[in-house]
Design an enzyme around this catalytic site. Structure first.
Site, PDB file in Angstrom:
ATOM      1  N   GLU A 116      26.021  22.388  31.075  1.00  0.00           N
ATOM      2  CA  GLU A 116      24.758  21.649  30.899  1.00  0.00           C
ATOM      3  C   GLU A 116      24.986  20.139  30.957  1.00  0.00           C
ATOM      4  O   GLU A 116      24.182  19.362  30.440  1.00  0.00           O
ATOM      5  CB  GLU A 116      24.094  22.030  29.569  1.00  0.00           C
ATOM      6  CG  GLU A 116      23.807  23.511  29.384  1.00  0.00           C
ATOM      7  CD  GLU A 116      22.726  24.059  30.313  1.00  0.00           C
ATOM      8  OE1 GLU A 116      22.184  23.288  31.141  1.00  0.00           O
ATOM      9  OE2 GLU A 116      22.430  25.259  30.229  1.00  0.00           O
ATOM     10  N   HIS A 139      22.594  20.803  22.042  1.00  0.00           N
ATOM     11  CA  HIS A 139      21.863  21.991  22.502  1.00  0.00           C
ATOM     12  C   HIS A 139      22.414  23.210  21.784  1.00  0.00           C
ATOM     13  O   HIS A 139      23.630  23.337  21.592  1.00  0.00           O
ATOM     14  CB  HIS A 139      22.028  22.158  24.014  1.00  0.00           C
ATOM     15  CG  HIS A 139      21.607  23.507  24.521  1.00  0.00           C
ATOM     16  ND1 HIS A 139      20.311  23.958  24.452  1.00  0.00           N
ATOM     17  CD2 HIS A 139      22.315  24.517  25.095  1.00  0.00           C
ATOM     18  CE1 HIS A 139      20.246  25.174  24.959  1.00  0.00           C
ATOM     19  NE2 HIS A 139      21.448  25.544  25.357  1.00  0.00           N
ATOM     20  N   HIS A 141      21.109  27.562  20.206  1.00  0.00           N
ATOM     21  CA  HIS A 141      20.202  28.710  20.339  1.00  0.00           C
ATOM     22  C   HIS A 141      19.739  29.210  18.963  1.00  0.00           C
ATOM     23  O   HIS A 141      20.075  30.327  18.570  1.00  0.00           O
ATOM     24  CB  HIS A 141      20.924  29.859  21.061  1.00  0.00           C
ATOM     25  CG  HIS A 141      21.517  29.495  22.391  1.00  0.00           C
ATOM     26  ND1 HIS A 141      22.578  30.174  22.948  1.00  0.00           N
ATOM     27  CD2 HIS A 141      21.205  28.523  23.276  1.00  0.00           C
ATOM     28  CE1 HIS A 141      22.893  29.645  24.125  1.00  0.00           C
ATOM     29  NE2 HIS A 141      22.072  28.623  24.347  1.00  0.00           N
ATOM     30  N   GLU A 169       7.907  18.534   4.926  1.00  0.00           N
ATOM     31  CA  GLU A 169       8.752  17.439   5.408  1.00  0.00           C
ATOM     32  C   GLU A 169       8.831  17.342   6.934  1.00  0.00           C
ATOM     33  O   GLU A 169       9.369  16.368   7.459  1.00  0.00           O
ATOM     34  CB  GLU A 169      10.159  17.584   4.834  1.00  0.00           C
ATOM     35  CG  GLU A 169      10.130  17.595   3.323  1.00  0.00           C
ATOM     36  CD  GLU A 169      11.218  16.729   2.691  1.00  0.00           C
ATOM     37  OE1 GLU A 169      12.228  16.501   3.341  1.00  0.00           O
ATOM     38  OE2 GLU A 169      11.017  16.310   1.543  1.00  0.00           O
ATOM     39  N   HIS A 210      15.193  30.387  25.342  1.00  0.00           N
ATOM     40  CA  HIS A 210      16.608  30.015  25.473  1.00  0.00           C
ATOM     41  C   HIS A 210      17.107  29.294  24.217  1.00  0.00           C
ATOM     42  O   HIS A 210      18.066  29.742  23.592  1.00  0.00           O
ATOM     43  CB  HIS A 210      16.799  29.135  26.728  1.00  0.00           C
ATOM     44  CG  HIS A 210      18.222  28.738  26.979  1.00  0.00           C
ATOM     45  ND1 HIS A 210      18.813  28.768  28.228  1.00  0.00           N
ATOM     46  CD2 HIS A 210      19.184  28.275  26.144  1.00  0.00           C
ATOM     47  CE1 HIS A 210      20.077  28.370  28.131  1.00  0.00           C
ATOM     48  NE2 HIS A 210      20.320  28.059  26.877  1.00  0.00           N
TER      49      HIS A 210
END
Ligand code: 2HA
Ligand code: ZN
Length: 288
Positions: A116, A139, A141, A169, A210
């Protein structure tokens, strides 16, 4: 020269990756993180003229020429980073207009940076235009946010509003909201460009079915953004199928704005009581 494994930026990244794994956000080789570093922070640890290998990036990014990034490797498991950081992490300097990465440390098994990489580099560029202090792109999952993309509409305003209303919050932590990218093939320049466009208006970008991308000034802030959104998604999944007896209203969210000096993304809350203009044309300064 000092030992780079003792450098605060390496130690902190290892701690963060381990924590992400323990949260269940990074099964197998899932997830990737990059941290932009200043040359001055590196001089004590590395000979910056000693390039071990060059790796093609597959894209042009002249604005990143000469920038340094500590980044996770492709195919590497976050759970293992603490045991073999010089294998699973790499430190690169972009060169040749961003088309090449000079490897200065790490990836000792001949590996390379995350698949990525385009999404990371383009997101760094996009967020730095908004906040020059941006240093981290992350990144992963997280299960509840991922699940939510199957049962909640993907409209960004609706998705953001739902998360804001799940925990008091949330509005304070991500007043810029959450953008949502519809499903796309991952690891491509196209998803990198699409993610970066979404990053122009929010630090959190959900990849439907994803995971999520986040950006911030440091690892703690970026981790905290994901942690907070994921907690809200967890609450949503716990309650979505139950009769709702009580909830946080827009008027209460406006009270949070006033009390804590945050501004919700314009147009994302119903107008504050007493406001005369439709919310979509209200200048931000008139929000209370
Ligand atoms: O394998 O999470 O999106 C790392 C990923 C790809
Ligand atoms: Zn992923």
């Amino acid at each position: 020269m000092q030992e780079i494994l003792n450098a605060p930026f390496v130690a902190e990244l290892i701690r963060t990756l381990t924590n992400m794994y323990r949260h269940g956000w990074d099964e197998r080789n899932g997830g990737n993180v990059s941290v932009r570093l200043d040359e001055d922070a590196l001089r004590d640890y590395l000979d910056l003229r000693a390039v071990r290998r060059t790796i093609p990036t597959g894209f042009d990014a002249p604005d990143l020429d000469g920038e340094y990034f500590l980044i996770t490797g492709t195919g590497k498991y976050f759970k293992n980073a603490q045991y073999a950081p010089d294998r699973d992490l790499g430190l690169v300097r972009l060169a040749e207009g961003g088309r090449q990465a000079d490897l200065l440390w790490g990836f000792t098994d001949g590996g390379s940076f995350t698949s990525e990489f385009p999404a990371h580099m383009m997101s760094h560029l996009a967020r730095r235009r908004v906040d020059p202090e941006t240093r981290v792109v992350m990144h992963c999952h997280p299960g509840n946010l991922l699940a939510m993309t199957f049962v909640h509409e993907l409209d960004e305003r609706a998705f953001t509003r739902t998360l804001w209303r799940m925990c008091t919050e949330c509005l304070m932590v991500f007043p810029d909201g959450v953008n949502v990218l519809p499903w796309m093939v991952c690891g491509t320049t196209a998803i990198g460009e699409a993610t970066a466009r979404k990053m122009e208006t929010a630090r959190l970008v959900v990849w439907a079915h994803h995971g999520i991308y986040a950006s911030g000034r440091d690892l703690d802030e970026t981790f905290g953004l994901i942690e907070t959104a994921e907690k809200a998604a967890e609450v949503y999944l716990k309650i979505a199928h139950l009769p709702i007896c009580s909830s946080i209203t827009d008027s209460q969210l406006h009270e949070i704005e006033s009390r804590f000096g945050v501004k919700a993304r314009p147009g994302y809350l119903d107008p504050a009581p007493g406001s005369v203009l439709p919310e979509t044309v209200q200048p931000m300064s008139s929000w209370a």
